[in-house]
Design a protein around this motif. Structure first.
Motif, short mmCIF file in Angstrom:
data_model
loop_
_atom_site.label_atom_id
_atom_site.label_comp_id
_atom_site.label_asym_id
_atom_site.label_seq_id
_atom_site.Cartn_x
_atom_site.Cartn_y
_atom_site.Cartn_z
N GLY A 8 0.82 -1.21 0.00
CA GLY A 8 0.00 0.00 0.00
C GLY A 8 0.85 1.26 0.00
N ASN A 41 -3.28 -2.76 3.21
CA ASN A 41 -4.47 -3.14 2.43
C ASN A 41 -5.58 -2.10 2.50
OD1 ASN A 41 -4.99 -3.65 5.09
ND2 ASN A 41 -5.56 -5.80 4.83
N VAL A 70 -3.34 0.31 -3.67
CA VAL A 70 -3.05 -1.01 -3.10
C VAL A 70 -2.72 -1.98 -4.23
CG1 VAL A 70 -3.93 -2.95 -1.76
CG2 VAL A 70 -4.55 -0.61 -1.12
#
Length: 264
Positions: free
Chosen positions: A178, A185, A190
C-alpha cells in the motif's frame, strides 16, 4: 523480497462434503447475511430458500484481545499487546537500565496501534500514534506495538503485509502493498499479488476457527513474521485468487456440511 513458502503457509483441516460427494445437490442451501457486497454473493441462495445462513459481517465478533489470544494459541508470533498501560509496562521491563526520564523520552519514539473499536475492520476503528501520546490520551484502551514492514521504496510511505486467506478447505497466500498509508491493504493505492495456493487438508488451525472464510494478516520485520490481525469476513473481490462465485459457494457449503450438526 522473498518469503519462504513454508514460513507463510498454514496447513488446514480437510473438510468433507455430505456423502463424500462434491456436487451441489448434495450440499446444504446457504444464504448470506452481510453488511458488504462481494463478487460471489449472487451464487448463494435467497434467505427464504436457505437451510443455513452464513453471518458474514465486516464488524468482527471477536475483540482484538480475543484475536491475539487465538493467534498466540495457534503458535503465531505476535507483537506486544494489551491495554496501553500494560504494553508500557511490558516494554519498560525490556529496558531495566532506563531511568523513568529516559524511558519517557523513548516512549515518544515507539509507535503503537490503538484500537478505538476492537471489533472494527477494513481500516476503521484504529489509529497509529506514539506510546507517549497513547498513555496521555488512551491509557486504558487496547493497543499493540506497531510492526513496521521493511521499506521497499526509500522516502515513500509504503507498507507491506502478507495474508493467509482461507476459503473452506482451500487457502491462499497473498501479498499486499500500500502506498501513502501505514496500512498495506487500506491505502490510496493497493497492490495485491497471489504468491501461492496452500495445500488442501491436514493441520489443526481450521478445527479451532469456527468460520468458513477467514484471513490472518502478517507483517515481516527482519527475520520474523508477526500476526497482527484476524478477520472473520475478509473481502475476496480484487484479490485475484481465480475462484468463481460457484466455486466459493461450494467451498462454503462444504464447510457447513462438515461443521453444522442436525442439518435438515
Amino acid at each position: 523480497m522473498s518469503v519462504p513458502r513454508e514460513t507463510l503457509a498454514v496447513p488446514q483441516q480437510a473438510l468433507r462434503t455430505i456423502n463424500g460427494q462434491g456436487s451441489l445437490r448434495d450440499l446444504p442451501r446457504v444464504a448470506i447475511v452481510s453488511d458488504f457486497i462481494d463478487y460471489y454473493d449472487h451464487a448463494f441462495c435467497p434467505r427464504y430458500e436457505a437451510e443455513v445462513v452464513w453471518d458474514r459481517r465486516s464488524r468482527n465478533d471477536m475483540s482484538k484481545a480475543d484475536q491475539f489470544a487465538l493467534l498466540e494459541k495457534q503458535g503465531f508470533k505476535v507483537p506486544e499487546h494489551g491495554k496501553v498501560t500494560d504494553v508500557c509496562t511490558k516494554l519498560r521491563e525490556k529496558f531495566p537500565g532506563f531511568t523513568p526520564k529516559v524511558f519517557n523520552l523513548y516512549a515518544e519514539t515507539i509507535r503503537v496501534v490503538v484500537y478505538l473499536d476492537e471489533f472494527a475492520h477494513r481500516g476503521e476503528g484504529k489509529i497509529l500514534t506514539t506510546l507517549g501520546d497513547a498513555l496521555r490520551e488512551y491509557p486504558y484502551l487496547y493497543c499493540s506495538r506497531f510492526v513496521e514492514s521493511e521499506p521497499s521504496f526509500p522516502g515513500i510511505e509504503y507498507a507491506t503485509s502478507y495474508r493467509h486467506l482461507q476459503i473452506g478447505r482451500r487457502s491462499f497466500c497473498l501479498r499486499y502493498g500500500g502506498f501513502g498509508s501505514w496500512m498495506s491493504n487500506h491505502a490510496k493505492e493497493v497492490e495485491v499479488e497471489v504468491l501461492f495456493e496452500g495445500h488442501e487438508g491436514g493441520g489443526p488451525l481450521s478445527s479451532h476457527v469456527p468460520y468458513p472464510v477467514f484471513a490472518i494478516d502478517m507483517v515481516q520485520s527482519g527475520p520474523w513474521l508477526y500476526a497482527v490481525d484476524f478477520n472473520t469476513a475478509p473481502g475476496i473481490d480484487g484479490t485475484g485468487i481465480g475462484l468463481s462465485p460457484q466455486e466459493i459457494y461450494q467451498l462454503v457449503a462444504e464447510w457447513f456440511a462438515s461443521n453444522v450438526s442436525n442439518m435438515s
